[in-house]
Scaffold this active site. Structure first.
Site, PDB file in Angstrom:
ATOM      1  N   VAL A 121       0.835  -1.212   0.000  1.00  0.00           N
ATOM      2  CA  VAL A 121       0.000   0.000   0.000  1.00  0.00           C
ATOM      3  C   VAL A 121       0.864   1.255   0.000  1.00  0.00           C
ATOM      4  O   VAL A 121       0.642   2.188  -0.779  1.00  0.00           O
ATOM      5  CB  VAL A 121      -0.953  -0.012   1.222  1.00  0.00           C
ATOM      6  CG1 VAL A 121      -1.635   1.339   1.389  1.00  0.00           C
ATOM      7  CG2 VAL A 121      -1.990  -1.101   1.051  1.00  0.00           C
ATOM      8  N   THR A 149      -5.508  -0.823   7.468  1.00  0.00           N
ATOM      9  CA  THR A 149      -6.851  -1.267   7.837  1.00  0.00           C
ATOM     10  C   THR A 149      -6.884  -1.541   9.342  1.00  0.00           C
ATOM     11  O   THR A 149      -6.119  -2.380   9.840  1.00  0.00           O
ATOM     12  CB  THR A 149      -7.221  -2.544   7.061  1.00  0.00           C
ATOM     13  OG1 THR A 149      -7.084  -2.272   5.669  1.00  0.00           O
ATOM     14  CG2 THR A 149      -8.638  -2.985   7.363  1.00  0.00           C
ATOM     15  N   PHE A 189      -8.349   0.783  -0.741  1.00  0.00           N
ATOM     16  CA  PHE A 189      -9.138  -0.279  -1.385  1.00  0.00           C
ATOM     17  C   PHE A 189      -8.411  -0.928  -2.555  1.00  0.00           C
ATOM     18  O   PHE A 189      -9.012  -1.701  -3.299  1.00  0.00           O
ATOM     19  CB  PHE A 189     -10.475   0.298  -1.881  1.00  0.00           C
ATOM     20  CG  PHE A 189     -11.311   0.875  -0.775  1.00  0.00           C
ATOM     21  CD1 PHE A 189     -12.102   0.054   0.020  1.00  0.00           C
ATOM     22  CD2 PHE A 189     -11.282   2.227  -0.502  1.00  0.00           C
ATOM     23  CE1 PHE A 189     -12.857   0.582   1.060  1.00  0.00           C
ATOM     24  CE2 PHE A 189     -12.034   2.764   0.530  1.00  0.00           C
ATOM     25  CZ  PHE A 189     -12.827   1.942   1.313  1.00  0.00           C
ATOM     26  N   LEU A 190      -7.116  -0.611  -2.739  1.00  0.00           N
ATOM     27  CA  LEU A 190      -6.438  -1.154  -3.910  1.00  0.00           C
ATOM     28  C   LEU A 190      -6.368  -2.675  -3.865  1.00  0.00           C
ATOM     29  O   LEU A 190      -6.431  -3.281  -2.799  1.00  0.00           O
ATOM     30  CB  LEU A 190      -5.031  -0.564  -4.056  1.00  0.00           C
ATOM     31  CG  LEU A 190      -3.975  -0.803  -2.974  1.00  0.00           C
ATOM     32  CD1 LEU A 190      -3.413  -2.208  -2.997  1.00  0.00           C
ATOM     33  CD2 LEU A 190      -2.863   0.216  -3.139  1.00  0.00           C
ATOM     34  N   PHE A 225     -16.568 -11.191  -8.388  1.00  0.00           N
ATOM     35  CA  PHE A 225     -16.485 -12.014  -7.176  1.00  0.00           C
ATOM     36  C   PHE A 225     -17.510 -13.141  -7.180  1.00  0.00           C
ATOM     37  O   PHE A 225     -18.000 -13.546  -6.147  1.00  0.00           O
ATOM     38  CB  PHE A 225     -16.581 -11.137  -5.916  1.00  0.00           C
ATOM     39  CG  PHE A 225     -15.322 -10.345  -5.719  1.00  0.00           C
ATOM     40  CD1 PHE A 225     -14.339 -10.794  -4.869  1.00  0.00           C
ATOM     41  CD2 PHE A 225     -15.092  -9.186  -6.434  1.00  0.00           C
ATOM     42  CE1 PHE A 225     -13.149 -10.101  -4.730  1.00  0.00           C
ATOM     43  CE2 PHE A 225     -13.910  -8.491  -6.311  1.00  0.00           C
ATOM     44  CZ  PHE A 225     -12.936  -8.944  -5.458  1.00  0.00           C
ATOM     45  N   ALA A 240     -16.266 -19.254  -8.704  1.00  0.00           N
ATOM     46  CA  ALA A 240     -16.052 -20.320  -7.720  1.00  0.00           C
ATOM     47  C   ALA A 240     -14.609 -20.815  -7.832  1.00  0.00           C
ATOM     48  O   ALA A 240     -13.993 -20.753  -8.890  1.00  0.00           O
ATOM     49  CB  ALA A 240     -17.023 -21.466  -7.988  1.00  0.00           C
ATOM     50  N   CYS A 264      -5.431  -9.572   2.862  1.00  0.00           N
ATOM     51  CA  CYS A 264      -6.530  -8.715   3.339  1.00  0.00           C
ATOM     52  C   CYS A 264      -7.792  -9.478   3.729  1.00  0.00           C
ATOM     53  O   CYS A 264      -8.227  -9.393   4.877  1.00  0.00           O
ATOM     54  CB  CYS A 264      -6.871  -7.678   2.282  1.00  0.00           C
ATOM     55  SG  CYS A 264      -5.587  -6.430   2.127  1.00  0.00           S
TER      56      CYS A 264
HETATM   57  N1  LIG Z   1      -1.929  -5.331   0.488  1.00  0.00           N
HETATM   58  C1  LIG Z   1      -3.130  -4.946   0.117  1.00  0.00           C
HETATM   59  O1  LIG Z   1      -3.658  -5.360  -0.937  1.00  0.00           O
HETATM   60  C2  LIG Z   1      -3.915  -3.975   0.960  1.00  0.00           C
HETATM   61  C3  LIG Z   1      -5.054  -3.354   0.410  1.00  0.00           C
HETATM   62  C4  LIG Z   1      -5.775  -2.462   1.206  1.00  0.00           C
HETATM   63  C5  LIG Z   1      -5.394  -2.217   2.506  1.00  0.00           C
HETATM   64  N2  LIG Z   1      -4.287  -2.847   3.026  1.00  0.00           N
HETATM   65  C6  LIG Z   1      -3.888  -2.540   4.395  1.00  0.00           C
HETATM   66  O2  LIG Z   1      -2.784  -1.649   4.342  1.00  0.00           O
HETATM   67  C7  LIG Z   1      -1.872  -1.936   5.418  1.00  0.00           C
HETATM   68  C8  LIG Z   1      -0.495  -2.235   4.849  1.00  0.00           C
HETATM   69  O3  LIG Z   1      -0.592  -3.417   4.079  1.00  0.00           O
HETATM   70  P1  LIG Z   1       0.611  -3.885   3.132  1.00  0.00           P
HETATM   71  O4  LIG Z   1       0.130  -5.086   2.409  1.00  0.00           O
HETATM   72  O5  LIG Z   1       1.113  -2.707   2.388  1.00  0.00           O
HETATM   73  O6  LIG Z   1       1.694  -4.300   4.249  1.00  0.00           O
HETATM   74  P2  LIG Z   1       3.223  -4.694   4.044  1.00  0.00           P
HETATM   75  O7  LIG Z   1       3.506  -5.702   5.069  1.00  0.00           O
HETATM   76  O8  LIG Z   1       3.475  -4.993   2.597  1.00  0.00           O
HETATM   77  O9  LIG Z   1       4.012  -3.330   4.369  1.00  0.00           O
HETATM   78  C9  LIG Z   1       4.052  -2.749   5.645  1.00  0.00           C
HETATM   79  C10 LIG Z   1       5.352  -1.965   5.728  1.00  0.00           C
HETATM   80  O10 LIG Z   1       5.341  -1.200   6.956  1.00  0.00           O
HETATM   81  C11 LIG Z   1       6.667  -1.212   7.479  1.00  0.00           C
HETATM   82  N3  LIG Z   1       6.614  -0.847   8.900  1.00  0.00           N
HETATM   83  C12 LIG Z   1       6.231  -1.600   9.948  1.00  0.00           C
HETATM   84  N4  LIG Z   1       6.319  -0.868  11.086  1.00  0.00           N
HETATM   85  C13 LIG Z   1       6.760   0.360  10.743  1.00  0.00           C
HETATM   86  C14 LIG Z   1       7.022   1.542  11.466  1.00  0.00           C
HETATM   87  N5  LIG Z   1       6.852   1.608  12.784  1.00  0.00           N
HETATM   88  N6  LIG Z   1       7.474   2.634  10.794  1.00  0.00           N
HETATM   89  C15 LIG Z   1       7.648   2.590   9.453  1.00  0.00           C
HETATM   90  N7  LIG Z   1       7.405   1.473   8.710  1.00  0.00           N
HETATM   91  C16 LIG Z   1       6.952   0.381   9.346  1.00  0.00           C
HETATM   92  C17 LIG Z   1       7.152  -2.624   7.194  1.00  0.00           C
HETATM   93  O11 LIG Z   1       8.552  -2.711   7.272  1.00  0.00           O
HETATM   94  C18 LIG Z   1       6.605  -2.843   5.786  1.00  0.00           C
HETATM   95  O12 LIG Z   1       7.527  -2.423   4.800  1.00  0.00           O
HETATM   96  C19 LIG Z   1      -2.492  -3.097   6.199  1.00  0.00           C
HETATM   97  O13 LIG Z   1      -3.242  -2.589   7.254  1.00  0.00           O
HETATM   98  C20 LIG Z   1      -3.403  -3.746   5.169  1.00  0.00           C
HETATM   99  O14 LIG Z   1      -4.478  -4.419   5.764  1.00  0.00           O
HETATM  100  C21 LIG Z   1      -3.537  -3.713   2.268  1.00  0.00           C
END
Ligand SMILES: NC(=O)c1ccc[n+]([C@@H]2O[C@H](COP(=O)([O-])OP(=O)(O)OC[C@H]3O[C@@H](n4cnc5c(N)ncnc54)[C@H](O)[C@@H]3O)[C@@H](O)[C@H]2O)c1
Length: 440
Positions: A18, A124, A152-153, A249, A252, A260
């Site tokens: 994200v 999230t 929402f990506l 969505f 099946a 997520c």
């Molecule tokens: N991946 C998806 O498709 C998606 C879509 C929508 C929402 N989200 C939400 O977005 C959030 C991030 O998801 P993601 O998939 O990008 O996670 P990710 O694990 O790919 O990335 C998280 C990053 O945060 C860094 N991090 C952790 N603690 C930190 C801190 N204290 N300071 C700075 N950096 C720190 C980590 O090193 C990591 O690089 C989650 O809450 C997820 O639920 C994800």
């Protein structure tokens, strides 16, 4: 979309799926973007132009706007240059199913006192998190504004989703920061939903829970189709043309995975439970999904009998196509269950092997689909990678020891597979009787 070259700079804390896409997207819109991550290797790699994730279009977007992207393990540059700080750190599930908010809290704790900055939550989080962060910021006299701006990506089309969002949800409880976030997103021309923090938090959880429910629903319909002789692909086509339902969505398969849906559904269930409400429907959505991952085993056993010593080829490991993300992928459960049943598993994924090696043990990795299927008793198509549609199924059939192909995504043409001499099993589609010779 327009950029005017005088855009507000932004900070992005957390450079995962994200954070990195958000950073590249705002850089493309013309902002200077100050990225922060605690992972030193990741930041060093980004500074040297190495992109830590496989996401279509991201590397190119970062390369084009590289001069506006600044990477650091230190918060100071982001705080010095930007007043709006997007938070995109991970919120993985705990054993209880609640979201682990320790990274979010670490970010809040690391903030200095400032009445000039806003934290904008993209991670999230459970409903009520914003309220407790605002309370903590106030107790610590930090003066920060707070905005919920859920993301929402979709992995696999994340860049496009940033640039062409269906909507941007901005939750805030007054102050300047909501307007600042709206101005940042304005060039995208997407509908903007301005609301309160708690409702914004719930929009995210409810959206993912709804989509997960749709998947589990069509998987249950598929299972009934198998009992009754209907074809779930035809059923979904007929249902999806109803614009109250829509076609998305309704595919099946072998269950949803990824970083997520499983965690957000569990988090909403826990949130409801912790608030005194038993969210019965979500319990079923989760249970159906778990059982769905295991149904492939029964399909294999129907044709092969005992799986002890059988060679099973898995085509695809990532939780879906166009990503290398292996978090909660159905292949993790499937490969473990197959090995538990005594099978030998060989797997091929076009991009997710490196991530898979961190999470899967006992599986032999092949460097091509052809290598994976050679000598196999059965193939399971796990991920709908486009290259699997290009396979010459006659060559596949000739290279195998057996002839069973279980299509876990209803991705291949049943007629072509059968014409190539394969015994083709799908999810919720008419199947072939087991051959008396191959059943052991
Ligand atoms: N991946 C998806 O498709 C998606 C879509 C929508 C929402 N989200 C939400 O977005 C959030 C991030 O998801 P993601 O998939 O990008 O996670 P990710 O694990 O790919 O990335 C998280 C990053 O945060 C860094 N991090 C952790 N603690 C930190 C801190 N204290 N300071 C700075 N950096 C720190 C980590 O090193 C990591 O690089 C989650 O809450 C997820 O639920 C994800």
């Amino acid at each position: 979309m327009s950029t005017d070259g005088s855009r507000e700079p932004v900070g992005v804390i957390g450079t995962g799926y994200v954070g990195l896409v958000t950073a590249a997207g705002f850089a493309a819109l013309g902002s200077e973007v100050y990225c922060v991550d605690i992972d030193e290797d990741k930041i060093r790699g980004l500074e040297e132009g190495r992109i830590p994730i496989w996401e279509p279009g991201l590397e190119e977007l970062i390369a084009v706007h590289r001069e506006r992207l600044h990477f650091s393990t230190d918060l100071a540059p982001a705080l010095a240059h930007a007043r709006v700080l997007f938070v995109a750190v991970g919120t993985p599930p705990t054993y209880s199913g609640d979201a682990d908010l320790s990274a979010v809290h670490a970010v809040v704790d690391a903030m200095p006192a400032s009445d000039r900055h806003a934290l904008v939550m993209k991670s999230t989080v459970p409903v009520g998190t914003g309220e407790s962060i605002e309370r903590a910021l106030a107790q610590q006299d930090k003066g920060f504004a707070y905005v919920s701006c859920p993301e929402f990506l979709k992995e696999g089309s994340a860049v496009q989703d940033f640039l062409e969002p269906d909507r941007v949800v901005i939750g805030e409880d007054g102050g300047w920061a909501g307007d600042a976030v709206e101005a940042l997103y304005a060039p995208l021309g997407a509908p903007i939903v301005r609301t309160d923090v708690k409702s914004a938090e719930m929009v995210k959880l409810a959206s993912n829970a709804f989509l997960a429910t749709k998947i589990s629903f069509i998987n249950e319909i598929a299972n009934v189709c198998e009992e009754t002789g209907a074809d779930v692909v035809e059923v979904a086509r007929g249902m999806g043309l109803d614009d109250r339902i829509g076609p998305k969505f309704l595919q099946a398969g072998i269950g949803f995975g990824g970083s997520c849906f499983p965690k957000d559904v569990a988090a909403l269930k826990q949130l409801a439970g912790n608030s005194g409400y038993h969210f019965q429907l979500l319990n079923s959505v989760i249970e159906v999904n778990e059982l769905q991952k295991r149904r492939v085993i029964a399909k294999l056993q129907k044709h092969l009998g005992s799986l002890v010593g059988k060679e099973i080829a898995l085509l695809g490991l990532a939780f879906k196509a166009n990503t290398d993300d292996m978090r909660e992928a159905s292949s993790l459960v499937l490969s473990a269950r197959l090995q538990g049943a005594g099978a030998r598993v060989r797997a091929y994924d076009p991009v997710a092997e490196a991530e898979a090696r961190k999470l899967i043990s006992g599986v032999a990795f092949a460097s091509s689909a052809a290598e994976a299927v050679a000598g196999a008793d059965a193939i399971v198509l796990v991920t709908e990678w486009p290259e699997f549609r290009e396979l010459d199924l006659a060559e596949v059939a000739a290279a195998m020891r057996g002839s069973l192909l279980v299509d876990g995504r209803n991705f291949l043409d049943p007629g072509a597979a059968r014409a190539a001499g394969l015994v083709y099993e799908a999810i919720g589609r008419p199947s072939q009787s087991p051959s008396p010779v191959s059943a052991g």
